[in-house]
Design a protein around this motif. Structure first.
Motif, PDB file in Angstrom:
ATOM      1  N   VAL A  32      40.970 -18.659  42.023  1.00 59.56           N
ATOM      2  CA  VAL A  32      41.061 -17.210  42.230  1.00 59.56           C
ATOM      3  C   VAL A  32      41.854 -16.584  41.081  1.00 59.56           C
ATOM      4  O   VAL A  32      41.430 -15.583  40.485  1.00 59.56           O
ATOM      5  CB  VAL A  32      41.713 -16.871  43.592  1.00 59.56           C
ATOM      6  N   ASP A  33      42.994 -17.193  40.758  1.00 57.21           N
ATOM      7  CA  ASP A  33      43.830 -16.676  39.664  1.00 57.21           C
ATOM      8  C   ASP A  33      43.089 -16.708  38.331  1.00 57.21           C
ATOM      9  O   ASP A  33      43.191 -15.780  37.530  1.00 57.21           O
ATOM     10  CB  ASP A  33      45.125 -17.475  39.564  1.00 57.21           C
ATOM     11  N   GLU A  34      42.328 -17.769  38.104  1.00 57.80           N
ATOM     12  CA  GLU A  34      41.553 -17.874  36.858  1.00 57.80           C
ATOM     13  C   GLU A  34      40.534 -16.744  36.756  1.00 57.80           C
ATOM     14  O   GLU A  34      40.346 -16.151  35.685  1.00 57.80           O
ATOM     15  CB  GLU A  34      40.847 -19.235  36.793  1.00 57.80           C
ATOM     16  N   ILE A  35      39.891 -16.419  37.861  1.00 62.46           N
ATOM     17  CA  ILE A  35      38.928 -15.315  37.888  1.00 62.46           C
ATOM     18  C   ILE A  35      39.624 -14.001  37.572  1.00 62.46           C
ATOM     19  O   ILE A  35      39.153 -13.211  36.748  1.00 62.46           O
ATOM     20  CB  ILE A  35      38.220 -15.250  39.260  1.00 62.46           C
ATOM     21  N   ILE A  36      40.759 -13.755  38.213  1.00 62.19           N
ATOM     22  CA  ILE A  36      41.473 -12.493  38.013  1.00 62.19           C
ATOM     23  C   ILE A  36      41.965 -12.373  36.573  1.00 62.19           C
ATOM     24  O   ILE A  36      41.819 -11.316  35.951  1.00 62.19           O
ATOM     25  CB  ILE A  36      42.633 -12.354  39.023  1.00 62.19           C
ATOM     26  N   THR A  37      42.517 -13.445  36.026  1.00 58.32           N
ATOM     27  CA  THR A  37      43.016 -13.374  34.646  1.00 58.32           C
ATOM     28  C   THR A  37      41.854 -13.243  33.658  1.00 58.32           C
ATOM     29  O   THR A  37      41.972 -12.536  32.666  1.00 58.32           O
ATOM     30  CB  THR A  37      43.917 -14.577  34.292  1.00 58.32           C
ATOM     31  N   TRP A  38      40.734 -13.888  33.943  1.00 57.06           N
ATOM     32  CA  TRP A  38      39.544 -13.753  33.089  1.00 57.06           C
ATOM     33  C   TRP A  38      39.059 -12.308  33.064  1.00 57.06           C
ATOM     34  O   TRP A  38      38.751 -11.753  32.020  1.00 57.06           O
ATOM     35  CB  TRP A  38      38.424 -14.681  33.591  1.00 57.06           C
ATOM     36  N   LEU A  39      38.996 -11.702  34.251  1.00 61.62           N
ATOM     37  CA  LEU A  39      38.468 -10.335  34.367  1.00 61.62           C
ATOM     38  C   LEU A  39      39.394  -9.306  33.738  1.00 61.62           C
ATOM     39  O   LEU A  39      38.930  -8.396  33.042  1.00 61.62           O
ATOM     40  CB  LEU A  39      38.232 -10.000  35.849  1.00 61.62           C
ATOM     41  N   PHE A  57      45.803  -0.812  43.520  1.00 56.03           N
ATOM     42  CA  PHE A  57      44.619  -1.263  42.778  1.00 56.03           C
ATOM     43  C   PHE A  57      44.404  -0.386  41.550  1.00 56.03           C
ATOM     44  O   PHE A  57      44.063  -0.876  40.477  1.00 56.03           O
ATOM     45  CB  PHE A  57      43.363  -1.217  43.669  1.00 56.03           C
ATOM     46  N   GLU A  58      44.619   0.905  41.730  1.00 59.00           N
ATOM     47  CA  GLU A  58      44.434   1.839  40.612  1.00 59.00           C
ATOM     48  C   GLU A  58      45.345   1.464  39.441  1.00 59.00           C
ATOM     49  O   GLU A  58      44.903   1.354  38.298  1.00 59.00           O
ATOM     50  CB  GLU A  58      44.723   3.266  41.080  1.00 59.00           C
ATOM     51  N   THR A  59      46.609   1.199  39.732  1.00 57.08           N
ATOM     52  CA  THR A  59      47.565   0.811  38.691  1.00 57.08           C
ATOM     53  C   THR A  59      47.248  -0.570  38.145  1.00 57.08           C
ATOM     54  O   THR A  59      47.315  -0.800  36.939  1.00 57.08           O
ATOM     55  CB  THR A  59      49.007   0.851  39.247  1.00 57.08           C
ATOM     56  N   PHE A  60      46.879  -1.494  39.027  1.00 59.19           N
ATOM     57  CA  PHE A  60      46.567  -2.860  38.598  1.00 59.19           C
ATOM     58  C   PHE A  60      45.480  -2.851  37.526  1.00 59.19           C
ATOM     59  O   PHE A  60      45.614  -3.502  36.483  1.00 59.19           O
ATOM     60  CB  PHE A  60      46.126  -3.704  39.800  1.00 59.19           C
ATOM     61  N   PHE A  61      44.426  -2.105  37.759  1.00 62.38           N
ATOM     62  CA  PHE A  61      43.339  -2.068  36.780  1.00 62.38           C
ATOM     63  C   PHE A  61      43.668  -1.171  35.592  1.00 62.38           C
ATOM     64  O   PHE A  61      43.285  -1.475  34.462  1.00 62.38           O
ATOM     65  CB  PHE A  61      42.021  -1.668  37.441  1.00 62.38           C
ATOM     66  N   PRO A  65      45.644  -5.642  30.694  1.00 61.71           N
ATOM     67  CA  PRO A  65      45.750  -5.754  29.231  1.00 61.71           C
ATOM     68  C   PRO A  65      44.416  -5.654  28.496  1.00 61.71           C
ATOM     69  O   PRO A  65      44.320  -5.017  27.454  1.00 61.71           O
ATOM     70  CB  PRO A  65      46.382  -7.127  29.009  1.00 61.71           C
ATOM     71  N   ARG A  66      43.378  -6.307  29.041  1.00 62.14           N
ATOM     72  CA  ARG A  66      42.095  -6.328  28.339  1.00 62.14           C
ATOM     73  C   ARG A  66      41.008  -6.723  29.323  1.00 62.14           C
ATOM     74  O   ARG A  66      40.809  -7.890  29.620  1.00 62.14           O
ATOM     75  CB  ARG A  66      42.149  -7.333  27.185  1.00 62.14           C
ATOM     76  N   MET A  67      40.291  -5.725  29.803  1.00 59.42           N
ATOM     77  CA  MET A  67      39.187  -6.034  30.704  1.00 59.42           C
ATOM     78  C   MET A  67      38.135  -6.812  29.916  1.00 59.42           C
ATOM     79  O   MET A  67      37.812  -6.461  28.789  1.00 59.42           O
ATOM     80  CB  MET A  67      38.592  -4.755  31.293  1.00 59.42           C
ATOM     81  N   ASN A  68      37.636  -7.878  30.509  1.00 58.33           N
ATOM     82  CA  ASN A  68      36.699  -8.770  29.829  1.00 58.33           C
ATOM     83  C   ASN A  68      35.378  -8.058  29.544  1.00 58.33           C
ATOM     84  O   ASN A  68      34.763  -7.487  30.446  1.00 58.33           O
ATOM     85  CB  ASN A  68      36.464 -10.011  30.685  1.00 58.33           C
ATOM     86  N   ASP A  69      34.954  -8.100  28.299  1.00 55.51           N
ATOM     87  CA  ASP A  69      33.695  -7.453  27.911  1.00 55.51           C
ATOM     88  C   ASP A  69      32.495  -8.047  28.655  1.00 55.51           C
ATOM     89  O   ASP A  69      31.511  -7.349  28.885  1.00 55.51           O
ATOM     90  CB  ASP A  69      33.469  -7.587  26.408  1.00 55.51           C
ATOM     91  N   SER A  70      32.581  -9.297  29.038  1.00 53.72           N
ATOM     92  CA  SER A  70      31.464  -9.957  29.723  1.00 53.72           C
ATOM     93  C   SER A  70      31.311  -9.511  31.177  1.00 53.72           C
ATOM     94  O   SER A  70      30.362  -9.921  31.842  1.00 53.72           O
ATOM     95  CB  SER A  70      31.629 -11.475  29.666  1.00 53.72           C
TER      96      SER A  70
END
Length: 116
Positions: A32-39, A57-61, A65-70
């Motif tokens: 789960v953590d890997e998915i969140i950090t990837w995203l 959630f609004e602040t979290f997103f 730092p960098r939303m994954n382009d994929s």
């Protein structure tokens, strides 16, 4: 942007549900953590700090730092709506995460979930 209730919910209040959903299907918190950090581009420590600060959630997103382009490769239906058709950017980011957690719980391999 519409004022959906999820936007003001804390990420910390929903995170355990993501973990529980995964663990019920013999997946792990680490996945789960890997998915969140990837995203989101958060490191493990940054993500845990956001959980401790109980950000919405609004602040979290917004602070990711960098939303994954994929993430644009994430397709499918979540809560009866196609994630690629969601017009509100924040809701789409939240639903991308929901979709990835669903894929994990359904037994998909991490390489496929992370669009590698």
């Amino acid at each position: 942007m519409a004022n959906h209730r999820i936007y003001t919910m804390t990420f910390a209040s929903v995170y355990p549900h993501y973990v529980n959903k995964a663990e019920r299907k013999d997946r792990t918190k680490e996945e789960v953590d890997e998915i969140i950090t990837w995203l989101t581009g958060y490191s493990q420590e940054e993500m845990e700090a956001q959980i401790e600060k109980e950000v919405t959630f609004e602040t979290f997103f917004a602070e990711a730092p960098r939303m994954n382009d994929s993430r644009s490769l994430i397709k499918g239906v979540i809560c009866g709506v196609r994630v690629e058709d969601i017009e509100e950017p924040l809701m789409q980011e939240i639903r991308y995460l929901d979709k990835l957690i669903d894929e994990l719980a359904k037994g998909k391999k991490m390489e496929k979930i992370l669009r590698e």
